[in-house]
Scaffold this motif. Structure first.
Motif, PDB file in Angstrom:
ATOM      1  N   PHE A  46      -3.416   3.039  -5.784  1.00 17.08           N
ATOM      2  CA  PHE A  46      -4.607   2.538  -5.095  1.00 17.08           C
ATOM      3  C   PHE A  46      -5.627   3.631  -4.804  1.00 17.08           C
ATOM      4  CE2 PHE A  46      -1.611  -0.851  -3.448  1.00 17.08           C
ATOM      5  CZ  PHE A  46      -2.181  -1.876  -4.180  1.00 17.08           C
ATOM      6  N   GLU A  47      -5.149   4.823  -4.436  1.00 14.91           N
ATOM      7  CA  GLU A  47      -6.048   5.883  -3.984  1.00 14.91           C
ATOM      8  C   GLU A  47      -6.338   6.907  -5.078  1.00 14.91           C
ATOM      9  OE1 GLU A  47      -4.614   7.458  -0.282  1.00 14.91           O
ATOM     10  OE2 GLU A  47      -4.476   5.477   0.649  1.00 14.91           O
ATOM     11  N   HIS A  48      -5.981   6.596  -6.301  1.00 11.18           N
ATOM     12  CA  HIS A  48      -6.269   7.478  -7.429  1.00 11.18           C
ATOM     13  C   HIS A  48      -7.782   7.592  -7.621  1.00 11.18           C
ATOM     14  CE1 HIS A  48      -5.611   9.421 -11.306  1.00 11.18           C
ATOM     15  NE2 HIS A  48      -6.534   8.613 -11.819  1.00 11.18           N
ATOM     16  N   THR A  49      -8.275   8.792  -7.840  1.00  9.34           N
ATOM     17  CA  THR A  49      -9.721   9.001  -7.947  1.00  9.34           C
ATOM     18  C   THR A  49     -10.177   9.412  -9.349  1.00  9.34           C
ATOM     19  OG1 THR A  49      -9.465  11.293  -7.209  1.00  9.34           O
ATOM     20  CG2 THR A  49      -9.946   9.626  -5.515  1.00  9.34           C
ATOM     21  N   GLY A  50      -9.251   9.618 -10.259  1.00  9.36           N
ATOM     22  CA  GLY A  50      -9.619  10.014 -11.610  1.00  9.36           C
ATOM     23  C   GLY A  50      -9.890   8.819 -12.503  1.00  9.36           C
TER      24      GLY A  50
ATOM     25  N   TRP B 136       0.809  -1.217   0.000  1.00  9.74           N
ATOM     26  CA  TRP B 136       0.000   0.000   0.000  1.00  9.74           C
ATOM     27  C   TRP B 136       0.847   1.274   0.000  1.00  9.74           C
ATOM     28  CZ3 TRP B 136      -5.116  -0.503  -0.804  1.00  9.74           C
ATOM     29  CH2 TRP B 136      -5.866   0.667  -0.806  1.00  9.74           C
ATOM     30  N   LYS B 137       1.834   1.325   0.846  1.00 12.09           N
ATOM     31  CA  LYS B 137       2.648   2.537   0.964  1.00 12.09           C
ATOM     32  C   LYS B 137       3.338   2.907  -0.347  1.00 12.09           C
ATOM     33  CE  LYS B 137       6.342   4.623   3.754  1.00 12.09           C
ATOM     34  NZ  LYS B 137       7.267   4.385   4.900  1.00 12.09           N
ATOM     35  N   PRO B 138       4.065   1.998  -0.995  1.00 14.42           N
ATOM     36  CA  PRO B 138       4.731   2.388  -2.239  1.00 14.42           C
ATOM     37  C   PRO B 138       3.776   2.620  -3.405  1.00 14.42           C
ATOM     38  CG  PRO B 138       5.096   0.070  -1.794  1.00 14.42           C
ATOM     39  CD  PRO B 138       4.462   0.639  -0.573  1.00 14.42           C
ATOM     40  N   PHE B 139       2.579   2.019  -3.354  1.00 11.12           N
ATOM     41  CA  PHE B 139       1.625   2.172  -4.458  1.00 11.12           C
ATOM     42  C   PHE B 139       0.401   2.998  -4.064  1.00 11.12           C
ATOM     43  CE2 PHE B 139       4.016  -1.288  -6.332  1.00 11.12           C
ATOM     44  CZ  PHE B 139       3.955  -0.993  -7.683  1.00 11.12           C
TER      45      PHE B 139
ATOM     46  N   GLU C  88      -3.928   4.470   9.409  1.00  6.43           N
ATOM     47  CA  GLU C  88      -4.523   5.492   8.550  1.00  6.43           C
ATOM     48  C   GLU C  88      -5.911   5.014   8.122  1.00  6.43           C
ATOM     49  OE1 GLU C  88      -3.026   5.515   4.400  1.00  6.43           O
ATOM     50  OE2 GLU C  88      -1.330   4.431   5.277  1.00  6.43           O
ATOM     51  N   PRO C  89      -6.761   5.925   7.677  1.00  5.99           N
ATOM     52  CA  PRO C  89      -8.137   5.550   7.322  1.00  5.99           C
ATOM     53  C   PRO C  89      -8.236   4.477   6.240  1.00  5.99           C
ATOM     54  CG  PRO C  89      -7.959   7.930   7.561  1.00  5.99           C
ATOM     55  CD  PRO C  89      -6.568   7.392   7.650  1.00  5.99           C
ATOM     56  N   ALA C  90      -7.286   4.434   5.314  1.00  2.13           N
ATOM     57  CA  ALA C  90      -7.354   3.453   4.225  1.00  2.13           C
ATOM     58  C   ALA C  90      -7.379   2.029   4.742  1.00  2.13           C
ATOM     59  CB  ALA C  90      -6.163   3.637   3.282  1.00  2.13           C
TER      60      ALA C  90
END
Length: 222
Positions: free
Chosen positions: A32-36, A25-28, A183-185
């Motif tokens: 993962f959290e991209h919203t577009g 998760w941290k390096p990517f 973190e929330p994720a």
């Protein structure tokens, strides 16, 4: 379910959580959290990142020589791939893979379901999981089947993964992450299903938790 054959400890779950947290998760995070739209997601928009991803996750060999860039562009711009990502059952992804394998698969059209499912799992981690040999073996053991029992296809495997996610193993992971989130994720299915995926790999016998290459690269985090 066969609790005896796949009864890893809470310590194993803690290890899986730490690995996903630090090496996945941290390096990517930006993937993962991209919203577009998927066309602007770094894993498809960044040629260097895609090439590194294919090597690091051991799927570069499944693509025909010289075709990796073309495959990335096809996935980035493909309405069919975007539609497949909206199909929660995974059936459209499996159907699309058959067409793409004929054009891009190594050795004259070998399957690229491993690559395609891993890309999907990074673009929609709350829904898709990788077509991974060890995770499939772990799934079989949890369901008290022969370890090397074959699946009908990707959609069938995804359905079995969902059953595990909704059962006691998924619940243990949800409780674990809710007890000590950094973190929330970590409270989201997107993150938690990655932990389950890694857990299943370990149940299936993956050496070094399936992380022999060191996925926490600066390339992904840059």
């Amino acid at each position: 379910m066969n609790s005896a054959a796949a009864n890893l400890t809470d310590q194993d779950l803690q290890i899986a959580l730490r690995i996903v947290r630090q090496d996945v998760w941290k390096p990517f995070r930006r993937v993962f959290e991209h919203t577009g739209p998927i066309s602007s997601n770094p894993i498809l928009a960044d040629a260097d990142l895609f090439a590194w991803f294919c090597w690091e996750w051991s799927v570069a060999r499944t693509v025909r020589a010289g075709m990796q860039h073309d495959l990335r562009v096809r996935l980035r711009d493909s309405p069919e791939f975007a539609a497949a990502l909206r199909d929660d059952a995974g059936q459209m992804l499996a159907q699309l893979e058959q067409d793409l394998s004929r054009e891009f698969g190594a050795r004259g059209g070998n399957s690229i379901i491993s690559l395609l499912s891993k890309v999907a799992a990074f673009l929609r981690p709350e829904r898709f999981v990788a077509w991974d040999r060890y995770a499939r073996q772990g799934t079989n053991l949890i369901f008290a089947r022969a370890k090397y029992c074959s699946f009908s296809g990707y959609a069938g495997y995804l359905s079995d993964f969902d059953r595990i996610w909704e059962g006691q193993h998924g619940e243990r992971i949800r409780i674990l992450t809710s007890n000590s989130p950094l973190e929330p994720a970590e409270l989201t299915p997107a993150f938690q299903r990655r932990v389950l995926d890694l857990y299943l790999m370990r149940v299936g016998g993956a050496p070094d938790w399936g992380f022999g290459k060191g996925q926490g690269s600066k390339c992904a985090a840059s």
